[in-house]
Design an enzyme around this catalytic site. Structure first.
Site, PDB file in Angstrom:
ATOM      1  CD  GLU A 115      -2.687  -2.361  -1.515  1.00 17.86           C
ATOM      2  OE1 GLU A 115      -2.415  -3.314  -0.774  1.00 17.86           O
ATOM      3  OE2 GLU A 115      -3.123  -1.274  -1.086  1.00 17.86           O
ATOM      4  CB  CYS A 135      -0.946   0.009   1.205  1.00 21.95           C
ATOM      5  SG  CYS A 135      -0.102  -0.076   2.802  1.00 21.95           S
TER       6      CYS A 135
END
Length: 556
Positions: free
Chosen positions: A544, A495
Site C-alpha cells: 500500500e 493498493c
C-alpha cells in the site's frame, strides 16, 4: 551466466492441463526448496501436446494482444524491458521477433535468477545464445540457480514451473521462516522463505525511486481478517460413481481452499497462517460441514470468513454506546454470511459494515495508517502556517467511513462521498455509533459525472481531500474534477503503486499546463510533497502507498 536447456518429451502417462496460465509450481504439500532437493513432491502430470498439422498457417493467423496499461501483465512487461535493456527490446521489436520464443513448451532450463519482478516472481535471462529472452518463475530469489519447465510464452518472456532450486541464495532464503505447509503451491503468499526485514527491502525496491520511508505491519502472520476459500461441486463423473455411503469421508476430487499457483485448480487448504486465529478455528468445522454435505451442492461455492467483534449484543443508541461496545463486544467471532453485519475496532472507534463490503483486511496497521494520513495533512513543521491549516475534509471513495470517522476530531466539517447507497447508510450509522456530533460528519451520494458538486460550499483553501480508489485507480474524468475542485491538500492512498504513479503523474502534468487557479492572478499547482509505503500484507508481494500533494503558488 551458466544455464542449460533440455527438451522434455511428453509421456503417455501424462494428463492434459491448460497451457494458458501463469507461473506455477507442480507440487502438492511441498517443502520449501533446499540445496539439491527437488521442489516436486510427486510425479508431475504434464500436458499432452497435440501435433499441429499446419504450423505455418496457425502462426500467420495468430494474433497477439498487449496487456492493459498498469495491469499485472503490463507491470511484468516493464520489468522484462528493464532487465533486457530498452535498446535490446527496441531492436527485437523492430525485427518483429518479440513473440518468437526460442524455447518449446515443457523444455527444461537451468538459469540464474537476476532479479524479482514487482509481482514477486523471479526473472532470469535465458541460456546462451538466447540471453535476450526472459524466464519467469515463482518462489525463487536473486542469485539462485534454478531448474524450470516452461509451459507458456509471451512477448520476450516465458513462464515456467519451478522444479528445483539447484543453488539457493543462503543469505536470503530461510526455510525455517515458512509457517505454512501449503507455501510453494498455494498462490496466496510469495515471500515466506524471506525474513520480514528482507521482505520490506524487496518491497522498497518495487518503488525505490518513489519511496523514502516505509511502514511495517505490527503483525507479520495471523493478521488477515478476511479469507474467501472456495470449492467446486462434484464433477459429472464423480456423481455417476457416487458412493451411497454418506460416511465415506472426503472425496479425492474435493479441494476446499485457494487457487493453486498458476493453475485454474483449487488447492486444498486446512489452515492459513496469515489469517487470524478466529478464522482458522472456524475453517475446520466449515470444511467438515462441506464434506458431509458435498453431494447436495449443484455448483461451486465461494466462502466468506471475516473476523468480527461479536455482533449479537444489542447496542443502545445513547451516550453510553461506546462503553457498551467496549464491555460486551471484545469477543471475536467468525462471520460467514455475506449479508451479515461485521464489526471492527480501529483505535477507539467502531465500524460496522456488511460482510460483502470492502474494509481493509489488516486491522493491526490501520491506526498507524490513519495517524500517518492525519500527520501528513497537519504537518508539525512550520511549512504550513496556522492560517492555512485545513478545517474541512472530503473523503472520496469513503466506503464505511474509516478515514472520515478516524480523522473527524481534527476537522470542523467532514464529508464522505460514495456512489454506493449501502455504503452511505453504514457510514452514517458508524458516525452515530461513535457519538460524532450530528452534522459534523456527513456522508453524501456523489454523481460520477460531477462528484464534488455535493461539497461545492467547502472553502478550497482550507479543504483536504482523501482518495482511496480501487486497484484500477482513478479515471480521467475524476482527475479533471479533482483539478477543478483544487483543494489545498490531496492524500492519495492506493493498493496499486503503478496506477497511483500514473494518476499522480497525470495530476502534476495537467497542472503544469494550467494557466492559473480559479481565483485568477497568481499561478498555483500541486507538488508531490511525500510518498510512503505501508505493508498491509506481509508474506505477499502486495504493498500500500500514500502520496501527499500540496497546492502551492509557483510550485515546481
Amino acid at each position: 551466466m551458466s544455464a542449460q536447456v533440455r527438451s522434455h518429451p511428453p509421456s503417455d502417462n501424462e494428463n492434459s492441463a491448460p497451457a494458458e496460465k501463469r507461473a506455477r509450481v507442480e507440487a502438492v504439500g511441498i517443502e520449501l526448496p533446499i540445496p539439491g532437493t527437488s521442489l516436486v513432491g510427486h510425479k508431475p502430470q504434464h500436458h499432452q501436446e497435440k501435433p499441429n498439422k499446419h504450423p505455418k498457417k496457425a502462426k500467420k493467423k495468430q494474433k497477439h494482444s498487449l496487456p492493459d496499461p498498469y495491469s499485472s501483465d503490463d507491470v511484468l512487461w516493464h520489468d522484462v524491458v528493464s532487465l533486457l535493456g530498452e535498446g535490446n527490446v527496441d531492436r527485437v521489436i523492430a525485427e518483429g521477433t518479440e513473440w518468437d520464443a526460442p524455447f518449446g513448451i515443457r523444455d527444461e532450463l537451468e538459469v540464474v535468477v537476476s532479479q524479482l519482478s514487482s509481482n514477486g516472481d523471479a526473472l532470469a535471462l535465458g541460456p546462451e545464445p538466447h540471453s535476450s529472452w526472459v524466464i519467469v518463475a515463482p518462489f525463487a530469489l536473486p542469485g539462485e540457480k534454478i531448474r524450470v519447465r516452461l509451459y507458456r510464452s509471451s512477448r520476450l518472456h516465458s513462464f515456467g514451473d519451478l522444479l528445483k532450486v539447484v543453488s539457493p541464495n543462503t543469505e536470503l532464503r530461510d526455510s525455517n521462516g515458512v509457517k505454512c505447509k501449503y507455501f510453494g503451491t498455494c498462490s496466496g503468499c510469495q515471500y515466506q522463505m524471506l525474513s520480514y526485514e528482507n521482505q520490506l527491502e524487496i518491497k522498497r525496491d518495487v518503488v525505490i525511486k518513489a519511496y523514502r520511508n516505509f511502514s511495517s505491519s505490527p503483525k507479520q502472520y495471523h493478521y488477515r481478517t478476511k479469507i474467501t476459500p472456495h470449492f467446486e461441486a462434484a464433477p459429472k463423473r464423480a456423481r455417476r460413481e457416487q458412493d451411497t455411503d454418506l460416511n465415506s469421508g472426503k472425496p479425492d476430487w474435493l479441494k476446499i481452499g485457494f487457487n493453486q499457483i498458476g493453475k485454474r485448480t483449487v488447492l486444498d487448504i486446512e489452515e492459513c497462517p496469515i489469517a487470524t486465529p478466529v478464522l482458522n478455528e472456524a475453517l475446520g468445522p466449515i470444511r467438515e460441514n462441506i464434506i458431509n454435505n458435498i453431494w447436495s451442492y449443484k455448483k461451486g461455492v465461494s466462502l466468506l470468513l471475516r473476523d468480527s467483534l461479536d455482533p449479537s449484543a444489542s447496542i443502545e443508541q445513547d451516550t453510553n454506546t461506546i462503553d457498551v461496545l467496549s464491555s460486551k463486544l471484545e469477543k471475536h467471532v467468525c462471520i460467514t454470511d455475506h449479508k451479515a453485519t461485521v464489526r471492527e475496532k480501529v483505535g477507539d472507534k467502531y465500524f460496522e459494515f456488511p460482510g460483502h463490503a470492502f474494509f481493509q483486511n489488516n486491522n493491526s496497521i490501520l491506526v498507524p495508517l490513519t495517524d500517518y494520513v492525519r500527520d501528513a495533512i497537519f504537518p508539525t513543521s512550520s511549512e504550513l502556517p496556522p492560517h492555512q491549516r485545513p478545517t474541512h475534509l472530503v473523503d472520496a471513495y469513503c466506503g464505511s467511513g474509516l478515514f472520515s470517522i478516524m480523522l473527524s476530531p481534527h476537522f470542523t466539517t467532514v464529508a464522505g462521498i460514495e456512489l454506493s447507497v449501502d455504503s452511505i447508510k453504514f457510514a452514517t450509522h458508524n458516525a452515530r455509533l461513535n457519538d460524532i456530533p450530528e452534522g459534523k460528519c456527513t456522508f453524501r451520494a456523489g454523481d460520477a459525472a460531477n462528484i464534488f458538486s455535493v461539497v461545492g460550499d467547502f472553502p478550497r483553501e482550507h479543504t483536504a481531500l482523501i482518495i482511496d480508489p480501487p486497484r484500477k485507480g482513478c479515471d480521467e474524468n475524476f482527475i479533471e474534477q479533482l483539478l477543478a475542485f483544487r483543494c489545498q491538500t490531496v492524500v492519495y492512498i492506493s493498493c496499486n503503486v503503478h496506477t497511483q504513479a500514473r494518476d499522480v503523474g497525470m495530476i502534476l502534468q495537467r497542472m503544469e499546463k494550467s494557466d492559473g487557479d480559479a481565483q485568477g492572478g497568481k499561478r498555483s499547482r500541486y507538488v508531490l510533497e511525500s510518498l510512503r509505503g505501508f505493508d498491509l500484507f506481509p508474506q505477499t508481494a502486495h504493498v500500500e502507498s500514500v502520496a501527499v500533494l500540496r497546492l502551492v503558488e509557483g510550485g515546481i
